[in-house]
Structures are given as structure tokens and as C-alpha cells.
Design a protein around this motif. Structure first.
Motif, mmCIF file in Angstrom:
data_model
loop_
_atom_site.group_PDB
_atom_site.id
_atom_site.type_symbol
_atom_site.label_atom_id
_atom_site.label_comp_id
_atom_site.label_asym_id
_atom_site.label_seq_id
_atom_site.Cartn_x
_atom_site.Cartn_y
_atom_site.Cartn_z
ATOM 1 N N PHE A 1 0.864 -1.171 0.000
ATOM 2 C CA PHE A 1 0.000 0.000 0.000
ATOM 3 C C PHE A 1 0.908 1.231 0.000
ATOM 4 O O PHE A 1 1.267 1.769 1.038
ATOM 5 C CB PHE A 1 -0.918 0.009 1.226
ATOM 6 C CG PHE A 1 -2.085 -0.915 1.090
ATOM 7 C CD1 PHE A 1 -3.284 -0.467 0.561
ATOM 8 C CD2 PHE A 1 -1.973 -2.240 1.457
ATOM 9 C CE1 PHE A 1 -4.354 -1.326 0.407
ATOM 10 C CE2 PHE A 1 -3.044 -3.107 1.320
ATOM 11 C CZ PHE A 1 -4.245 -2.654 0.791
ATOM 12 N N GLY A 2 1.293 1.657 -1.177
ATOM 13 C CA GLY A 2 2.192 2.787 -1.295
ATOM 14 C C GLY A 2 3.440 2.417 -2.066
ATOM 15 O O GLY A 2 3.609 1.288 -2.531
ATOM 16 N N ASN A 3 4.320 3.409 -2.206
ATOM 17 C CA ASN A 3 5.528 3.251 -3.008
ATOM 18 C C ASN A 3 6.775 3.597 -2.200
ATOM 19 O O ASN A 3 7.639 4.345 -2.659
ATOM 20 C CB ASN A 3 5.441 4.143 -4.255
ATOM 21 C CG ASN A 3 4.284 3.768 -5.162
ATOM 22 O OD1 ASN A 3 4.217 2.648 -5.654
ATOM 23 N ND2 ASN A 3 3.366 4.692 -5.366
ATOM 24 N N ALA A 4 6.851 3.055 -0.993
ATOM 25 C CA ALA A 4 8.044 3.290 -0.169
ATOM 26 C C ALA A 4 9.289 2.855 -0.931
ATOM 27 O O ALA A 4 9.289 1.826 -1.615
ATOM 28 C CB ALA A 4 7.937 2.530 1.143
ATOM 29 N N ARG A 5 10.372 3.633 -0.808
ATOM 30 C CA ARG A 5 11.577 3.324 -1.571
ATOM 31 C C ARG A 5 12.195 1.993 -1.151
ATOM 32 O O ARG A 5 12.745 1.263 -1.963
ATOM 33 C CB ARG A 5 12.619 4.435 -1.411
ATOM 34 C CG ARG A 5 13.830 4.226 -2.306
ATOM 35 C CD ARG A 5 14.898 5.275 -2.116
ATOM 36 N NE ARG A 5 14.440 6.613 -2.436
ATOM 37 C CZ ARG A 5 15.238 7.688 -2.394
ATOM 38 N NH1 ARG A 5 16.512 7.560 -2.035
ATOM 39 N NH2 ARG A 5 14.758 8.868 -2.702
ATOM 40 N N PHE A 6 12.085 1.685 0.164
ATOM 41 C CA PHE A 6 12.719 0.473 0.674
ATOM 42 C C PHE A 6 11.699 -0.418 1.384
ATOM 43 O O PHE A 6 11.635 -0.427 2.608
ATOM 44 C CB PHE A 6 13.853 0.838 1.636
ATOM 45 C CG PHE A 6 14.893 1.737 1.054
ATOM 46 C CD1 PHE A 6 15.767 1.274 0.073
ATOM 47 C CD2 PHE A 6 14.996 3.051 1.473
ATOM 48 C CE1 PHE A 6 16.727 2.098 -0.475
ATOM 49 C CE2 PHE A 6 15.964 3.892 0.938
ATOM 50 C CZ PHE A 6 16.825 3.417 -0.047
ATOM 51 N N PRO A 7 10.888 -1.155 0.632
ATOM 52 C CA PRO A 7 9.922 -2.054 1.288
ATOM 53 C C PRO A 7 10.640 -3.103 2.126
ATOM 54 O O PRO A 7 11.746 -3.546 1.785
ATOM 55 C CB PRO A 7 9.162 -2.688 0.116
ATOM 56 C CG PRO A 7 10.042 -2.504 -1.071
ATOM 57 C CD PRO A 7 10.835 -1.254 -0.835
ATOM 58 N N LEU A 8 9.996 -3.478 3.236
ATOM 59 C CA LEU A 8 10.632 -4.376 4.200
ATOM 60 C C LEU A 8 9.626 -5.422 4.667
ATOM 61 O O LEU A 8 8.617 -5.084 5.287
ATOM 62 C CB LEU A 8 11.135 -3.565 5.393
ATOM 63 C CG LEU A 8 11.909 -4.305 6.478
ATOM 64 C CD1 LEU A 8 13.227 -4.842 5.913
ATOM 65 C CD2 LEU A 8 12.180 -3.369 7.658
ATOM 66 N N ASP A 9 9.903 -6.700 4.359
ATOM 67 C CA ASP A 9 9.059 -7.779 4.853
ATOM 68 C C ASP A 9 9.241 -7.918 6.367
ATOM 69 O O ASP A 9 10.380 -7.975 6.856
ATOM 70 C CB ASP A 9 9.420 -9.106 4.183
ATOM 71 C CG ASP A 9 8.855 -9.221 2.779
ATOM 72 O OD1 ASP A 9 7.964 -8.425 2.427
ATOM 73 O OD2 ASP A 9 9.300 -10.106 2.031
ATOM 74 N N VAL A 10 8.134 -7.948 7.101
ATOM 75 C CA VAL A 10 8.198 -8.076 8.553
ATOM 76 C C VAL A 10 7.251 -9.169 9.030
ATOM 77 O O VAL A 10 6.225 -9.442 8.424
ATOM 78 C CB VAL A 10 7.858 -6.747 9.266
ATOM 79 C CG1 VAL A 10 8.942 -5.722 9.023
ATOM 80 C CG2 VAL A 10 6.501 -6.221 8.837
#
Length: 198
Positions: free
Chosen positions: A99-108
Motif C-alpha cells: 500500500f504505497g511506493n516506499a523506496r525500501f519495502p521491508l518484509d516483517v
């Protein structure tokens, strides 16, 4: 779903609905037609995006790609939804819908138990795990204004991952000129996050 209305109460059963890339089910109960109009709801949810939750709290594009699975029992009066109280659990599963275009997506991923009291989420000792970092945390998060009082311990095998996560949150709070700090290395960080996050 199903609705039952009598001269004393109203019940609504929602068997399945979509929210935040996942599904929710709920049983709502208006227990009497008189002040203070007490209401309860039992939520069950599966793979609801925590990035979407932060977006709804006006912190968009945090990049946290985890889906929550768990339950919440909550009670309130009339239209004072944030003035109620309840408790629940959540297990985070990695790889939720973006949901969005964060530069650094992070699987949590992770686990938490929490209670809600008058608009504030109180976390019991909980865990949050990323590919190169493990976070233990407890404390509170006020929904209105997103005000944190959270103690945490971070064990990181790559500080660059924390740098990227910090970048996402800084940009989410409106710090458009924030850039990566260039962190490298491994180690343990203990600290407290206190104050508004917006």
C-alpha cells in the motif's frame, strides 16, 4: 452477513469482508436502545496490511510489508468509538500486499498482544522480525496524532536495513529532504521512542 433486530437489541454478523489486502469477520452487538447505548464487536482478521493501518493513521508509505492475523474484542458507547476499550492479538506474516511506493519495502513478521484503552494501543512484550533485524518492544501508541511511548531492543545483523527503515518512516512523516545516513555494521540498540511520529 446477517442482521437480527428485536425490540431490545441489534446484532450484525459479518462473515467476510475485504480490508487492507486481507479479510475481516466481525460480530457486532448493540446491547440496548438506551443511554449510553453500549456496543461490542468481536473482530477476526487475516493478512490485513500493517502498512495500510499506518496509512489510515496518516503515516503513508512506511514500507512495512506484513499482514496481521488475529482477533480483537472491543466495547464502546454510542459514537465514542475511540473512547472504548478492548484487547486482542496479532501474528504478523511477511509479504503483505503493498500500500504505497516506499523506496525500501521491508518484509516483517512477529507476534503481539495488545489492549486498547481510550484511543491508545498498549503493547505487551512483543516481537517484530525483519530479514536482518529482530526487535523486542513494549509500550503504547496513541492513535490520534500517532504518539508513541515505546521501549525497544534491536538486534541487527545489518544496520543498513535499519537505515532504510528509518528513511521510510522519516519520509512518511513528511521529512522530504531526509536521506540515508550510511549506517553499516551489526550490534544491539536499546532505546525509547517517545512523542508524536507525524
Amino acid at each position: 452477513g446477517q442482521m437480527t433486530v428485536t425490540d431490545e437489541e441489534t446484532k450484525v454478523a459479518i462473515r467476510s469482508a475485504r480490508y487492507g489486502g486481507g479479510t475481516i469477520a466481525a460480530d457486532y452487538h448493540l446491547t440496548r436502545y438506551a443511554e449510553p447505548y453500549p456496543m461490542t464487536v468481536d473482530f477476526r482478521y487475516d493478512r490485513v496490511s500493517i502498512e495500510k493501518l499506518f496509512e489510515d493513521w496518516e503515516l503513508p508509505e512506511t514500507g512495512l510489508r506484513g499482514g496481521a492475523r488475529g482477533k480483537l474484542a472491543y466495547a464502546w458507547n454510542k459514537d465514542d468509538i475511540l473512547g472504548g476499550n478492548g484487547e486482542g492479538t496479532a501474528k504478523l506474516l511477511p509479504g503483505a500486499v503493498a500500500f504505497g511506493n516506499a523506496r525500501f519495502p521491508l518484509d516483517v513478521s512477529g507476534d503481539t498482544r495488545f489492549r486498547l484503552d481510550k484511543g491508545t494501543v498498549h503493547f505487551a512484550p512483543s516481537t517484530l522480525n525483519a530479514p536482518s533485524s529482530d526487535v523486542a518492544f513494549s509500550g503504547s501508541l496513541k492513535i490520534d496524532g500517532v504518539v508513541a511511548a515505546v521501549a525497544l531492543t534491536v538486534d541487527s545483523r545489518d544496520f543498513a536495513e535499519l537505515d532504510r527503515a528509518g528513511f521510510n518512516f522519516a519520509r512518511a512523516t513528511g521529512e522530504k529532504d531526509y536521506e540515508l545516513l550510511g549506517f553499516r555494521g551489526t550490534g544491539t540498540i536499546r532505546g525509547t521512542v517517545k512523542g508524536p511520529l507525524d
